[in-house]
Design a protein around this motif. Structure first.
Motif, short mmCIF file in Angstrom:
data_model
loop_
_atom_site.label_atom_id
_atom_site.label_comp_id
_atom_site.label_asym_id
_atom_site.label_seq_id
_atom_site.Cartn_x
_atom_site.Cartn_y
_atom_site.Cartn_z
N PRO A 287 0.75 -1.10 -0.10
CA PRO A 287 0.02 0.10 0.13
C PRO A 287 0.67 1.21 -0.08
O PRO A 287 1.95 1.24 0.48
CB PRO A 287 -0.86 -0.21 1.30
CG PRO A 287 0.19 -0.84 2.17
CD PRO A 287 0.89 -1.80 1.33
N ASN A 288 0.31 2.38 -0.57
CA ASN A 288 0.82 3.49 -0.40
C ASN A 288 0.51 4.30 0.89
O ASN A 288 1.39 4.87 1.83
CB ASN A 288 0.49 4.71 -1.27
CG ASN A 288 0.83 4.18 -2.91
OD1 ASN A 288 0.11 3.74 -3.57
ND2 ASN A 288 2.07 4.13 -2.94
N ILE A 289 -0.69 4.00 1.36
CA ILE A 289 -1.18 4.83 2.63
C ILE A 289 -1.90 3.72 3.47
O ILE A 289 -2.69 2.92 3.01
CB ILE A 289 -2.19 5.88 2.38
CG1 ILE A 289 -1.45 6.98 1.79
CG2 ILE A 289 -2.90 6.38 3.60
CD1 ILE A 289 -2.41 8.07 1.27
N VAL A 290 -1.58 3.68 4.83
CA VAL A 290 -2.19 2.60 5.67
C VAL A 290 -2.69 3.48 6.94
O VAL A 290 -2.22 4.62 7.24
CB VAL A 290 -0.96 1.78 6.39
CG1 VAL A 290 -1.53 0.80 7.29
CG2 VAL A 290 -0.19 1.01 5.14
N ILE A 291 -3.94 3.14 7.27
CA ILE A 291 -4.96 4.00 8.17
C ILE A 291 -5.14 2.78 9.40
O ILE A 291 -5.36 1.78 9.26
CB ILE A 291 -6.20 4.30 7.63
CG1 ILE A 291 -5.99 5.35 6.33
CG2 ILE A 291 -6.87 5.02 8.55
CD1 ILE A 291 -7.08 5.53 5.42
N GLY A 292 -4.76 3.61 10.36
CA GLY A 292 -5.01 2.99 12.01
C GLY A 292 -6.42 3.58 12.36
O GLY A 292 -6.79 4.71 12.27
N ILE B 70 -7.34 14.32 4.91
CA ILE B 70 -6.10 14.42 5.65
C ILE B 70 -5.74 15.80 5.68
O ILE B 70 -5.04 16.26 4.51
CB ILE B 70 -4.91 13.34 4.88
CG1 ILE B 70 -5.78 11.82 4.85
CG2 ILE B 70 -4.11 13.29 5.96
CD1 ILE B 70 -4.77 11.01 4.27
N GLY B 71 -5.64 16.63 6.54
CA GLY B 71 -5.54 18.04 6.46
C GLY B 71 -6.27 18.48 5.44
O GLY B 71 -7.68 18.55 5.45
N ASP B 72 -5.85 19.19 4.55
CA ASP B 72 -6.76 20.05 3.28
C ASP B 72 -6.69 19.08 2.16
O ASP B 72 -7.31 19.50 1.09
CB ASP B 72 -5.97 21.11 2.80
CG ASP B 72 -5.87 22.33 4.05
OD1 ASP B 72 -7.09 22.33 4.68
OD2 ASP B 72 -4.92 23.06 4.15
N ALA B 73 -6.36 17.74 2.43
CA ALA B 73 -6.36 16.70 1.00
C ALA B 73 -7.69 16.13 1.37
O ALA B 73 -7.96 15.68 2.19
CB ALA B 73 -5.11 15.92 1.21
N VAL B 74 -8.24 15.64 0.27
CA VAL B 74 -9.30 15.00 0.04
C VAL B 74 -9.07 13.74 -0.85
O VAL B 74 -8.84 13.69 -2.13
CB VAL B 74 -10.57 15.74 -0.33
CG1 VAL B 74 -11.81 14.39 -0.37
CG2 VAL B 74 -10.93 16.66 0.70
N LEU B 75 -8.96 12.41 -0.24
CA LEU B 75 -8.93 11.37 -1.33
C LEU B 75 -10.10 10.54 -1.40
O LEU B 75 -10.92 10.45 -0.59
CB LEU B 75 -7.77 10.43 -0.90
CG LEU B 75 -6.60 11.25 -0.18
CD1 LEU B 75 -5.63 10.04 0.19
CD2 LEU B 75 -5.87 11.92 -1.44
N VAL C 80 2.81 11.00 8.73
CA VAL C 80 2.64 9.74 9.64
C VAL C 80 2.12 10.37 10.87
O VAL C 80 2.83 11.17 11.42
CB VAL C 80 3.70 8.79 9.65
CG1 VAL C 80 3.30 7.89 10.63
CG2 VAL C 80 4.02 7.92 8.37
N GLY C 81 1.04 9.94 11.50
CA GLY C 81 0.41 10.53 12.66
C GLY C 81 -0.52 11.52 12.42
O GLY C 81 -1.34 11.82 13.47
N GLN C 82 -0.93 11.99 11.53
CA GLN C 82 -1.98 12.61 11.12
C GLN C 82 -3.37 12.20 11.32
O GLN C 82 -3.30 10.88 10.95
CB GLN C 82 -1.86 13.21 9.63
CG GLN C 82 -1.19 14.63 9.45
CD GLN C 82 -1.34 15.13 7.84
OE1 GLN C 82 -0.65 14.71 6.94
NE2 GLN C 82 -1.74 16.26 7.98
N GLU C 83 -4.30 12.90 11.77
CA GLU C 83 -5.55 12.45 11.82
C GLU C 83 -6.19 12.46 10.56
O GLU C 83 -5.71 13.23 9.71
CB GLU C 83 -6.45 13.34 12.67
CG GLU C 83 -5.77 13.32 14.20
CD GLU C 83 -6.82 14.24 15.07
OE1 GLU C 83 -7.82 14.76 14.69
OE2 GLU C 83 -6.63 14.23 16.47
#
Length: 283
Positions: free
Chosen positions: A188-193, A208-213, A273-276
């Motif tokens: 994966p590129n991004i892993v979410i906990g 994620i911050g100002d980003a929308v995926l 890493v660590g961002q909400e």
């Protein structure tokens, strides 16, 4: 609270990834030090892409981004330095390369690099780099009206997986007396906990911050998760376990794990890493 727990960049398709603490988000996926995800790809003499599906030893090619080069190491091979600067357009040697159904123009890396990969894999091949003028878009069957560029990834800019999804699979493997698998088997590129198992399947968006995926297509799985990324040796394939509960009717029964994802907003934002993460569910 959902948290971004991993960021992974794969400079060369199907080779080892680089674990990052932060990365810049682009419409084509993650980028660091002006190096994009899957910017390079190994191809055969006809320009067809090679991956761990048929050449699992690619997992052992380990990249490291240096000031001016992409350093490559592999067992039994001398270190190789691939220049990071784009070649002179007047002198650049190019070739047509194919990844799945797409044929695009690419820079042909030098003969030394071709010989290095040929010797390591034991088959004639070359290293190609996505051309500055090339364009490849994800299927609008899944992205709708959004034009989602990608380089040499299989089909989409980003792959997102929840930690809990892997934990769920590993619990089933352990129940059968089999070893748990690390996340790197699924690349994966991004892993979410902090979300439930397979909650990524039902997400309308991730903020994620100002980003929308936006997750757009479940990721159909091949035999790559059977390859031990530390040895390059295929082992027991988890597809038999996934068959028991991850056959996806949206993809004619293909076994899926993780979500292919595109970028709606926030190009140029730095992800850390660590961002909400804000998760909006689709129901």
């Amino acid at each position: 609270m959902p948290i971004l727990t991993e960021l992974n960049l794969y400079p060369i398709k199907s080779c080892a990834g680089i674990s990052l603490r932060e990365a810049t988000l682009t419409s084509a996926g993650l980028m660091v030090e002006h190096i994009y995800d899957r910017e390079w790809m190994v191809v055969d003499e006809k320009g067809e892409f090679l991956t761990q599906r048929t050449h699992p030893k690619l997992a052992l090619v380990t990249p490291r981004i240096k000031a001016d080069t992409l350093e490559l190491r592999a067992p039994g091979m001398l270190r190789l330095e691939v220049p990071l600067g784009l070649p002179d357009p007047e002198e650049a040697k190019t070739l047509q390369v194919r990844v799945w159904e797409d044929t695009v123009e690419a820079y042909d890396c030098d003969e030394t690099t071709a010989a290095w990969f040929t010797n390591f894999l034991g088959t004639p091949c070359r290293l190609a780099r996505f051309h500055a003028n090339a364009k490849r878009l994800a299927s609008n069957k899944w992205t709708g009206e959004v034009e989602a560029p990608t380089l040499f990834a299989d089909a989409f800019p980003l792959l997102v997986i929840a930690e809990a999804s892997l934990a769920d699979l590993n619990a089933k493997l352990k129940a059968q007396g089999r070893e748990a698998l690390p996340m790197n088997r699924f690349r994966p590129n991004i892993v979410i906990g902090g979300i439930e198992a397979f909650e990524e399947d039902f997400a309308a968006s991730f903020r994620i911050g100002d980003a929308v995926l936006k997750p757009v297509k479940p990721c159909a799985r091949c035999n790559v998760p059977s390859v031990d990324q530390s040895t390059g040796v295929p082992g027991p394939d988890p597809l038999d376990i996934l068959q028991s509960y991850r056959a996806n009717p949206k993809l004619d029964g293909a076994l899926t794990f993780g979500m292919n994802t595109i970028v709606l907003e926030g190009e140029g934002q730095v992800l850390r890493v660590g961002q909400e993460i804000g998760v909006e569910l689709a129901f």
